[in-house]
Scaffold this motif. Structure first.
Motif, short mmCIF file in Angstrom:
data_model
loop_
_atom_site.label_atom_id
_atom_site.label_comp_id
_atom_site.label_asym_id
_atom_site.label_seq_id
_atom_site.Cartn_x
_atom_site.Cartn_y
_atom_site.Cartn_z
N ALA A 329 47.08 27.01 40.63
CA ALA A 329 47.51 28.47 41.16
C ALA A 329 46.11 29.58 41.07
O ALA A 329 45.39 28.97 40.07
N SER A 330 46.04 30.40 42.07
CA SER A 330 44.85 31.01 41.79
C SER A 330 44.98 32.22 40.93
O SER A 330 45.97 32.39 40.28
N PRO A 331 43.83 32.51 40.25
CA PRO A 331 43.78 33.61 39.22
C PRO A 331 44.47 34.88 39.57
O PRO A 331 44.81 35.24 40.75
N THR A 332 45.29 35.52 38.58
CA THR A 332 46.20 36.74 39.04
C THR A 332 45.39 37.85 39.24
O THR A 332 44.35 38.27 38.63
N LEU A 373 34.09 35.02 41.32
CA LEU A 373 33.87 36.21 40.68
C LEU A 373 33.53 37.05 42.03
O LEU A 373 33.57 38.46 41.67
N THR A 374 32.83 36.94 43.17
CA THR A 374 32.53 37.60 44.21
C THR A 374 33.79 38.16 44.66
O THR A 374 33.68 39.29 45.00
N VAL A 375 34.89 37.39 44.64
CA VAL A 375 36.11 37.98 45.39
C VAL A 375 36.61 39.10 44.26
O VAL A 375 37.02 40.37 44.75
N ALA A 376 36.68 38.86 43.11
CA ALA A 376 37.07 39.68 42.18
C ALA A 376 36.25 41.09 42.10
O ALA A 376 36.92 42.35 42.09
N ASN A 377 34.71 40.87 41.99
CA ASN A 377 34.12 42.04 42.20
C ASN A 377 34.31 42.88 43.40
O ASN A 377 34.25 44.10 43.31
N SER A 378 34.60 42.24 44.51
CA SER A 378 34.61 42.90 45.69
C SER A 378 36.04 43.58 45.73
O SER A 378 36.38 44.87 46.22
N CYS A 379 36.96 42.95 45.42
CA CYS A 379 38.50 43.60 45.55
C CYS A 379 38.76 44.57 44.27
O CYS A 379 39.50 45.64 44.54
N CYS A 380 38.33 44.22 43.05
CA CYS A 380 38.66 45.22 42.18
C CYS A 380 38.32 46.57 42.13
O CYS A 380 38.48 47.59 41.42
N SER A 381 37.22 46.80 43.27
CA SER A 381 36.66 48.06 43.28
C SER A 381 37.36 48.93 44.40
O SER A 381 36.99 49.95 44.95
N THR A 382 38.46 48.29 45.00
CA THR A 382 39.16 48.98 46.06
C THR A 382 40.32 49.78 45.50
O THR A 382 40.61 49.59 44.49
N GLU A 383 40.87 50.61 46.48
CA GLU A 383 41.94 51.36 46.18
C GLU A 383 43.30 50.37 45.83
O GLU A 383 44.05 50.90 44.99
N ASP A 384 43.41 49.42 46.67
CA ASP A 384 44.49 48.61 46.56
C ASP A 384 44.03 47.13 46.29
O ASP A 384 43.97 46.61 47.28
N ALA A 386 45.56 44.54 44.75
CA ALA A 386 46.49 43.68 45.27
C ALA A 386 46.60 43.33 46.72
O ALA A 386 46.57 42.21 47.14
N ALA A 387 46.36 44.11 47.60
CA ALA A 387 46.41 44.05 49.00
C ALA A 387 44.84 43.37 49.37
O ALA A 387 45.17 42.37 50.24
N CYS A 388 43.97 43.58 48.59
CA CYS A 388 42.69 42.93 49.09
C CYS A 388 42.69 41.61 48.48
O CYS A 388 42.14 40.73 49.33
N PHE A 389 43.18 41.18 47.33
CA PHE A 389 43.23 39.70 47.14
C PHE A 389 44.08 38.87 48.17
O PHE A 389 43.91 37.95 48.55
N ALA A 390 45.32 39.74 48.52
CA ALA A 390 46.43 39.05 49.48
C ALA A 390 45.39 38.67 50.85
O ALA A 390 46.06 37.76 51.52
N GLY A 391 44.73 39.38 51.13
CA GLY A 391 44.04 39.32 52.44
C GLY A 391 42.90 38.26 52.24
O GLY A 391 42.17 37.94 53.33
N LYS A 392 42.44 38.03 51.08
CA LYS A 392 41.38 36.98 51.13
C LYS A 392 42.15 35.45 51.13
O LYS A 392 42.87 35.11 50.36
N LYS A 393 41.62 34.90 52.15
CA LYS A 393 42.02 33.36 52.27
C LYS A 393 41.60 32.77 51.13
O LYS A 393 40.34 32.58 50.77
N PRO A 394 42.11 31.88 50.81
CA PRO A 394 41.55 30.59 49.72
C PRO A 394 40.42 29.90 50.26
O PRO A 394 40.69 29.64 51.52
N PRO A 395 39.27 29.77 49.42
CA PRO A 395 38.25 29.06 49.88
C PRO A 395 38.56 27.37 50.30
O PRO A 395 37.96 26.54 49.79
#
Length: 486
Positions: A329-332, A373-384, A386-395
């Motif tokens: 499972a991916s990190p929450t 870590l890159t995905v987390a840094n990128s998404c956690c600074s956005t307004e949404d 959860a939506a950012c993470f959902a839009g990131k395809k698993p590598p």
């Protein structure tokens, strides 16, 4: 030994002393130690220090700068020398270093230092240092060759040994490197004048085995620390221990990884004589206390009284078998965006992959960590987030690489090298039936070179990391895939 260590430190013009106490402090201390040690020991230390500093330098280049350092001390550290002698001569040496035609070791940062002046230039030049060598070049000669070179010219033999051994062990803690080289030269001096040199060498080298082993191991560990830094070193040990002991808990593995990185942070640059010996012993005790009950191989290694032998046994353990593969499972997003639990969440994630792919090269798991870590840094600074993470395809490419890397290194580890290359050739003949024999041979050699270098625990971090990052290497793992699709 303590006097020797102090002198070696002073040879690289320590910043804090220079800034806090100025040039007179440096001059006085260097001259004090030059006069206490004498020219020969001072000179030997200069060879060690500059060989460690300029690992790409030739013997002649190292010798040229050592001659200048010793000449400066000889001229300025005698009784009655001009009080300005040290300042004048050291500035002249800095100026000579900035001459494009100087005979000294070359470093790409020299030009920037030479734009400075005075003390700032000297300190800048002193800070220059080549990265650690990932592929060693020193090969110990036979006893006959050793004694032949020693008898021909004892001083040249000693100088060349100090140079060759020091550039290959540039990140061994300095007290340990000095002890190791001093002991070795003593052995050569004793055995090459002995009535039975072969018997003498066997006895002396056996007694020196632990010292040499610790010298080699600490150099590898401190080299990785130099490349990775403290946090990435912790990750490296976390991956290593997980792949060795996949059934151990993430809590125990993380605790040991943190302790290992602390040992290196404390000892790699320490001038304490027995720092690395003492801390490795303590770390080994912690491994045995935490993991002996969980793993038979660790328990077997932890028998006996010698801490270093226990550590070498644990260090030498191969990868364990893969645990049952299952969906990871991916990190929450909630935890990834929480500073207090982000790192732990990613470490749990890496732990599950390292358990599943115990043969996968460490560089791939480090890449997965960086990607997370890159995905987390990128998404956690956005307004949404959860939506950012959902839009990131698993590598998916990286996951496939972990599987293929695991397959490749598993085959490399299980089979002899010749059998491994034979199997690679069979794979490519089936996958590329129309390819020429030269093409097949090139692909086989490319994969075999990567496997023989990176399918090891404690593989060269920079070399293997660059190989993984390079897009073509992603295809190199795919044994059954037509390269045209890469």
């Amino acid at each position: 030994m303590k006097t020797v260590i102090i002198t070696a430190l002073l040879l690289v013009l320590t910043y804090s002393h220079a800034i806090e106490r100025g040039r007179d402090y440096m001059r006085d201390k260097i001259c004090q130690e030059f006069n206490n040690l004498g020219k020969d020991k001072f000179r030997s230390l200069a060879i060690i220090m500059n060989s460690r500093k300029y690992t790409n330098g030739t013997f002649e280049e190292i010798q040229s700068i050592v001659v200048e350092i010793v000449a400066l001390a000889e001229k300025c550290c005698v009784e009655g020398a001009d009080p300005e002698c040290y300042t004048t001569e050291s500035l002249a040496l800095s100026a000579k270093s900035c001459d494009p035609n100087n005979p000294f070791p070359k470093h790409p940062g020299t030009a920037a230092c030479c734009r400075e002046e005075g003390l700032e230039r000297k300190l800048c030049l002193a800070a220059l240092k080549h990265p650690p060598k990932e592929f060693h070049t020193y090969v110990e000669p036979s006893n006959e060759e050793l004694c032949g070179a020693f008898r021909k010219d004892p001083q040249d033999f000693a100088d060349r040994f100090l140079y060759e051994f020091s550039i290959d062990h540039s990140h061994t803690p300095l007290p340990l490197l000095i002890a190791s080289t001093t002991t070795y030269l003593s052995i050569v001096g004793t055995c090459c004048t002995h009535a039975q040199p072969t018997v003498c060498f066997l006895k002396e080298k056996l007694e020196r085995k632990s010292l040499r082993m610790l010298t080699d191991l600490s150099n590898k560990a401190c080299s990785r620390y130099s490349v990775f830094g403290k946090e990435k070193t912790k990750l490296s040990y976390f991956i290593t221990y997980t792949q060795k002991i996949p059934n151990a808990s993430v809590e125990d593995i993380l605790s040991l990884a943190e302790d290992a990185s602390e040992v290196l942070a404390k000892c790699c640059d320490s001038l304490e004589e027995d720092c690395i010996q003492k801390e490795v012993s303590n770390h080994t005790a912690k491994i045995c206390n935490k993991l002996s009950a969980q793993d038979k191989r660790i328990n077997n290694c932890c028998q006996g009284d010698c801490s270093l032998q226990k550590y070498v046994c644990i260090y030498s353990l191969p990868w364990d078998k893969n645990t049952d593969s299952s969906n990871v499972a991916s990190p929450t997003p909630e935890c990834l965006c929480n500073v207090d639990c982000r790192q732990r969440e990613i470490y749990n994630y890496i732990h599950r992959f390292a358990q599943t792919f115990t043969y996968a090269p460490e560089a791939l798991l480090v890449a997965l960590y960086d990607d997370s870590l890159t995905v987390a840094n990128s998404c956690c600074s956005t307004e949404d987030p959860a939506a950012c993470f959902a839009g990131k395809k698993p590598p998916t490419k990286l996951f496939e690489l972990l599987s293929k890397g695991n397959e490749m290194c598993g085959a490399y580890t299980t089979h002899t090298f010749l059998d491994f290359k034979k199997r690679l050739r069979e794979h490519y003949h089936k996958a590329l039936p129309s390819a020429s024999e030269d093409t097949i041979s090139g692909l086989v050699e490319q994969r075999a070179t990567f496997a023989s270098t990176c399918c090891h625990l404690n593989a060269p971090p920079s070399y293997c990391g660059l190989k993984v990052q390079h897009e073509k290497t992603f295809c190199d793992f795919r044994l059954h895939t037509d390269p045209r699709f890469c």
